[in-house]
Design an enzyme around this catalytic site. Structure first.
Site, PDB file in Angstrom:
ATOM      1  N   SER A 197       0.818  -1.215   0.000  1.00 55.11           N
ATOM      2  CA  SER A 197       0.000   0.000   0.000  1.00 55.11           C
ATOM      3  C   SER A 197       0.854   1.268   0.000  1.00 55.11           C
ATOM      4  CB  SER A 197      -0.912   0.018   1.232  1.00 55.11           C
ATOM      5  OG  SER A 197      -1.778  -1.087   1.212  1.00 55.11           O
ATOM      6  N   GLU A 220       5.069  -0.282  14.573  1.00 54.56           N
ATOM      7  CA  GLU A 220       5.576   0.995  14.062  1.00 54.56           C
ATOM      8  C   GLU A 220       6.569   1.652  15.013  1.00 54.56           C
ATOM      9  OE1 GLU A 220       2.417   0.118  14.349  1.00 54.56           O
ATOM     10  OE2 GLU A 220       1.712  -0.083  12.282  1.00 54.56           O
ATOM     11  N   ASP A 229     -12.077   2.950   3.995  1.00 53.76           N
ATOM     12  CA  ASP A 229     -11.565   2.377   5.244  1.00 53.76           C
ATOM     13  C   ASP A 229     -11.988   3.157   6.491  1.00 53.76           C
ATOM     14  OD1 ASP A 229     -10.350   0.046   4.443  1.00 53.76           O
ATOM     15  OD2 ASP A 229      -8.427   1.003   4.001  1.00 53.76           O
ATOM     16  N   GLN A 233      -8.240   4.880   9.853  1.00 55.91           N
ATOM     17  CA  GLN A 233      -7.105   4.860   8.919  1.00 55.91           C
ATOM     18  C   GLN A 233      -6.791   6.250   8.367  1.00 55.91           C
ATOM     19  OE1 GLN A 233      -6.262   1.273   8.482  1.00 55.91           O
ATOM     20  NE2 GLN A 233      -7.779   1.389  10.110  1.00 55.91           N
ATOM     21  N   ARG A 289      -3.343   8.406  -0.843  1.00 53.94           N
ATOM     22  CA  ARG A 289      -3.710   7.125  -1.459  1.00 53.94           C
ATOM     23  C   ARG A 289      -4.255   7.340  -2.871  1.00 53.94           C
ATOM     24  NH1 ARG A 289      -8.858   4.390  -1.817  1.00 53.94           N
ATOM     25  NH2 ARG A 289      -8.527   2.175  -2.281  1.00 53.94           N
TER      26      ARG A 289
END
Lengths: 323, 277
Positions: A43, A64, A123, A127, A173
């Site tokens: 992604s 993370e 989403d 997100q 995105r």
């Protein structure tokens, strides 16, 4: 980009795609470039780098905090690490590590967050990164960049690799309309005036740059001359360009796919307040979490469109006239 | 390359340990605040690295690319690291008593802006192991023999990031990283078992894919041997679970949770120095 160019705004690649390609270019010429990812490489598009340079790609799993600090360790030993995840996870889950292992010791870490803003769509809010710029700008010494199209992203990634110091780059995105021509430079701390104007200045970054261009064109049809300024360098800010906009147009609208609280708008307002006070309006996510939906539906509902920018510009011009 | 080598006997190293302990109590007394307990418990573990030849470093060339790295994850134990760096010649011994004061290079927690020989700025617990993994990976990519050592507090490993890093190190077979748990069984609020039990600790690390060495962290020969064993382990990271005594060397500080973060009074300093004579 020469002022006065007519923008076709043809749809280009997503900025995350441009990021993924750019780090492969870097990897080919600099063996010190390494990449860390937290199970989102397909992604964030670091998958391209992983395929090309598997020995320099470190899968961190869904962890993370560790990823950011591992990146800082790599940087402290002379590597140029790009650590990548969705912006919301990178900044929120990795913030303490960005602060203590990167910002405080001023380590050469490059953090790239994709899927920023609400245009990630279906989403939903968990997100969606709408506070990443506020967080990143709160890290002393960090440079923070939000390029608007694939051309800008490619140039920015090359720029930040050459820069010594911690950086956060914001990517999206969704596919982005192409604003720039190849070869345009994007120095850290710079900006680009895309359309000249004298009545009001529309300042934007990321996906809303294209919306600001459309707003300026619509305003022109109504006889309002709206300058468009792409402040892709959120920090450091091009104070001179902001001051010039305030002085020459007397009204500023800042538009961004980010919370108004802590976004570019408040940074611009600080410069305006310190140099040349003028009328300002803010277009952004207003103290709310969005929801699932198509990117266009969400940008419409949450008032992040050219029409919203144009309306804010008219309000600013009216307020200026009433002074 | 001129490195500090392991020519000193265990007995000579014990004398260095005593000197380090004197520095620790003296500087914390001067500062009127600081963390004596967890500094005193870590002395042998650091002295072996810096003075016992277990770590490759060169005081004449602190930025030597192939040096081993040491990161104090438990940054509040800064006094032990400062005393070691000063005795090793990296920083001035005569400024140790400026600890925590405005303008001092000996900041409250390790700050590499003030001491370039520090590999990291620490103090927020849980981050040292991740940093060490990054440095060890960089060495591997460069074909360098450099190793990365990080000292973790027992309370510190309650942090989730430690276990993220533990998974990461094993998965990537980082065999040039060594974690040292200063297992003194006491954290700020009291005994570890009463705050958040860690046992079975060795089993946890083994389950995460680490080579585990349990040892008496105050037995100099055992400490030296543990570091030597870690050097021979290939394909997996090593953790030393060092059983230690918080406040070691000063009778009234030993196993006393009060001295996690309280400076000795004038009388207590006199008593402590007499015990460490």
């Amino acid at each position: 980009m020469a002022t006065g160019t007519k923008f076709e705004l043809n749809m280009g690649a997503a900025t995350r795609e441009a990021f993924g390609r750019a780090i492969v270019e870097l990897g080919k010429v600099n063996k010190d470039v390494v990449v860390c990812d937290a199970d989102l490489s397909k992604s964030t598009m670091t998958t391209y780098f992983a395929k090309e340079f598997p020995e320099r790609f470190f899968s961190c799993g869904i962890a993370e905090a560790n990823m950011v600090a591992v990146g800082s360790g790599l940087a402290a030993s002379g590597k140029i690490p790009f650590v990548s995840s969705f912006s919301t996870f990178l900044l929120n889950k990795g913030f303490e590590q960005l602060r203590v292992t990167a910002a405080y010791p001023n380590v050469n870490l490059k953090a790239v967050g994709t899927h920023s803003g609400i245009s990630i769509g279906e989403d939903g809010p968990s997100q969606m990164s709408i506070e990443d710029l506020a967080l990143a700008c709160a890290l002393p010494g960090f440079s923070v960049l939000s390029p608007c199209d694939e051309v800008a992203m490619r140039a920015v990634i090359h720029e930040v690799a050459a820069h010594i110091g911690p950086v956060f780059v914001r990517a999206a995105r969704a596919k982005s309309p192409i604003v720039y021509t190849e070869g345009t430079k994007f120095p850290i701390g710079g900006s680009h005036e895309l359309i000249a104007g004298s009545d009001v200045t529309l300042i934007a970054h990321g996906l809303l740059v294209a919306e600001a261009i459309r707003a300026s064109e619509a305003l022109a049809a109504e006889g309002i001359s709206a300058r468009v300024l792409d402040l892709y360098s959120i920090k450091p800010l091009d104070h001179a360009a902001v001051e010039r906009a305030a002085r020459e147009t007397g009204a500023i609208v800042v538009a961004e796919e980010h919370l108004i609280d802590g976004g570019l708008g408040v940074r611009v307002a600080q410069t305006v307040a310190e140099t040349t006070p003028c009328v300002m309006e803010f277009v952004g996510v207003n103290n709310v979490y969005a929801e699932s939906g198509g990117p266009d539906e969400l940008l419409d509902k949450y008032n992040l469109r050219a029409v919203n920018i144009a309306a804010a510009a008219k309000k600013a011009v009216a307020r200026k006239s009433a002074l | 390359m001129a490195t500090v080598t392991g020519t000193r006997s265990a007995q000579e190293l014990q004398a260095v340990c005593k000197q380090i302990r004197r520095h620790i109590v003296t500087m914390i007394h001067a500062a009127k605040s600081g963390h004596p307990g967890g500094s005193l418990s870590a002395v042998e573990l650091l002295v072996s690295l810096y003075f016992g030849g277990r770590m490759r470093h060169d005081v004449e060339n602190p930025k030597w690319k192939d040096r081993d790295r040491f990161i104090l994850g438990k940054g509040h134990a800064a006094p032990v690291l400062y005393a070691v760096l000063a005795e090793a010649g990296y920083t001035p011994v005569d400024q140790l008593n400026t600890l925590r004061r405005f303008g001092s290079i000996y900041q409250g927690h390790p700050d590499r802006r003030f001491i370039p020989a520090l590999e990291a700025s620490t103090g927020s617990l849980g981050q040292g192991l991740s940093l060490a993994c990054g440095m060890a990976l960089a060495a591997r990519l460069d074909g360098s023999p450099a190793r990365a050592y990080t000292m973790l507090g027992d309370g510190e490993i309650q942090e989730g990031q430690i276990w993220e890093a533990a998974m990461f190190a094993a998965y990537h077979k980082i065999d040039n990283v060594v974690a040292i748990v200063d297992y003194n069984k006491i954290q700020l609020d009291g005994f570890v078992k009463d705050i958040m039990e860690l046992e079975p600790l060795a089993d946890k690390w083994r389950a995460f894919g680490w080579h585990v060495i349990e040892l008496d962290g105050h037995n100099m020969e055992a400490v030296n041997a543990a570091y030597d064993e870690a050097q021979t382990v290939k394909g997996k990271p090593t953790v030393l679970i060092a059983h230690t005594v918080k406040g070691k060397g000063v009778s009234f500080m030993e196993n006393n949770p009060k001295f996690h973060g309280v400076a000795p009074t004038d009388d207590e300093l006199t008593k402590a120095l007499a015990e460490l004579a």
